[in-house]
Design an enzyme around this catalytic site. Structure first.
Site, PDB file in Angstrom:
ATOM      1  N   ARG A 124       0.855  -1.199  -0.074  1.00 38.80           N
ATOM      2  CA  ARG A 124       0.021  -0.120  -0.003  1.00 38.80           C
ATOM      3  C   ARG A 124       0.810   1.248   0.019  1.00 38.80           C
ATOM      4  NH1 ARG A 124      -5.436   1.058   1.404  1.00 38.80           N
ATOM      5  NH2 ARG A 124      -5.797   2.944   2.544  1.00 38.80           N
ATOM      6  N   ARG A 313     -13.736  -7.215   1.676  1.00 31.57           N
ATOM      7  CA  ARG A 313     -12.629  -6.945   1.314  1.00 31.57           C
ATOM      8  C   ARG A 313     -11.743  -8.238   1.599  1.00 31.57           C
ATOM      9  NH1 ARG A 313      -9.998  -2.088   0.716  1.00 31.57           N
ATOM     10  NH2 ARG A 313      -8.287  -3.479   0.455  1.00 31.57           N
TER      11      ARG A 313
END
Length: 329
Positions: A124, A313
Site C-alpha cells: 500500500r 474486502r
C-alpha cells in the site's frame, strides 16, 4: 494527473512464472471473473462455520505474508492479515516508521531483502511507480493494495458485492459520482468486464486518465458494456442500479482540501440524486466516508450496502492470495 501506460506484466521476473496483481486492466475477463467467484466460494466456506481443510489452513504454514504500507489503513490491513491467517501464514505489518525504507535504504535494497524472506508482499504505497519497481525487483508476488493509480482489491470486492446483491451483473448500470481516482480506475474496468455499463461524473476541470479510457474501450468491445463520462451527476445517476462515490480529498491531497471541496460542492450523493436512479438502486462507498460525499440518509439508509462491501474486502484478499501466491495445482 500522472500518466502511466497499462502494465502488461513485462517485468523481468515474469520469466520465472511470477505473477503480480497490479491492476484489473492486467487481468483477462475470465481471470477477473474467477477471482470474484473464488472470493464468493471462500466467503461461503467461512460463513458455513465448518472447519476448512488442511489444503487451505496449511497452505502458507510457516511462511510470512508481508504488509508493506506507506499509508494509513483499516480495511486493507485487517483483510490482508485475515487472509494470511486463513491460509496458515504469519502476517507481518511494516509501516513507514517500522523499516529503513526511504531513510537509510533504497526501494531496490528493501525489496530484495524483504522478498527473500516472505511468500508475498501486500503493498500500500504512494505512487504507481513504486508498485512497478516492487514488481521488477521482488522475488515473490506483489499484491497492489493501493497506489495513486490503481486499487484492484477494492474492485474485486465491489463486483463481489454487486453480484451478491443483484444475482447477475450483466446489464446493470453503475454510476460514479466523484473524483477521477484510483478506485474508479479499477472499478470501471472491473464493471465492464462483468457486463456492467458505467457512467462517470467528475467535476469540471477533472477528467479520467486517458489510459483508463483506452483500456475501457477495449473491454467494452469484448463485453458490450459501455462507458460514458460527463460532468453531470444527474446524468450519471439516471436509471443507475448502483451509485458509488469515494473521498473527494485523497491521502496526500490535504493541502488542496478547500479547493477540492469547492470543486465538488454539487457532487454530494443525496436522496434527491438517488430519486433519478432505478427502483432497485444501491449505494456503495469504499470507506472511510465524509459527510460532504454522501448524506447520512443515503449512507445509512436501506439501500446502502457499504458495510457488506467492507466485509467483502477479506474475501477479495483471500482470492488474491490463492490466485497469485499459492502454487498452481
Amino acid at each position: 494527473m500522472s500518466m502511466f501506460k497499462v502494465v502488461q506484466r513485462s517485468y523481468s521476473n515474469m520469466s520465472k512464472g511470477l505473477k503480480h496483481l497490479v491492476s484489473i486492466s492486467d487481468l483477462s475477463t475470465s481471470e477477473f471473473a474467477s477471482l470474484v467467484d473464488r472470493a464468493a466460494y471462500h466467503k461461503k466456506l467461512i460463513k458455513s462455520g465448518e472447519p476448512v481443510g488442511s489444503e487451505i489452513s496449511d497452505a502458507l504454514k510457516g511462511k510470512l505474508v508481508t504488509l508493506m504500507f506507506s499509508k494509513r489503513s483499516t480495511r486493507t490491513r485487517v483483510s490482508s492479515e485475515g487472509a494470511a491467517v486463513y491460509f496458515g501464514g504469519h502476517p507481518m505489518f511494516l509501516g513507514k516508521d517500522d523499516i529503513q525504507l526511504g531513510v537509510n535504504e533504497s526501494l531496490y535494497d528493501t525489496t530484495r531483502i524483504i522478498s527473500s524472506m516472505t511468500s508475498c508482499i501486500f503493498a500500500r504505497v504512494n505512487s504507481h511507480s513504486e508498485i512497478q519497481q516492487l514488481c521488477q525487483h521482488s522475488s515473490v508476488p506483489i499484491i497492489n493494495s493501493l497506489c495513486d493509480t490503481y486499487h484492484p482489491l477494492q474492485a474485486i470486492c465491489d463486483i463481489l458485492t454487486i453480484k451478491e446483491t443483484f444475482g447477475e451483473t450483466k446489464g446493470l448500470k453503475l454510476a460514479w459520482v466523484g473524483d477521477a481516482n484510483n478506485v474508479i480506475n479499477d472499478l470501471a474496468i472491473a464493471a465492464l468486464k462483468s457486463g456492467i455499463s458505467v457512467s462517470i461524473a467528475n467535476p469540471e476541470g477533472i477528467t479520467m486518465n486517458p489510459t483508463i479510457l483506452e483500456a475501457a474501450k477495449l473491454v467494452s468491445e469484448e463485453t458490450g458494456a459501455t462507458l460514458e463520462t460527463s460532468h453531470d451527476p444527474k446524468k450519471a445517476c439516471k436509471d443507475a442500479n448502483i451509485i458509488v462515490t469515494d473521498t473527494f480529498v485523497s491521502m496526500g491531497e490535504e493541502a488542496q482540501k478547500q479547493q477540492k471541496l469547492k470543486q465538488f460542492a454539487s457532487f454530494q450523493v443525496s436522496s434527491e440524486l438517488t430519486k433519478l436512479a432505478a427502483a432497485n438502486w444501491k449505494f456503495m462507498h469504499c470507506l472511510p466516508r465524509h459527510a460532504e460525499e454522501v448524506t447520512d440518509e443515503v449512507f445509512y439508509g436501506k439501500n446502502s450496502i457499504v458495510f457488506e462491501e467492507g466485509e467483502n474486502r477479506l474475501y477479495a484478499a483471500i482470492a488474491a492470495i490463492e490466485h497469485f501466491v499459492l502454487p498452481s495445482k
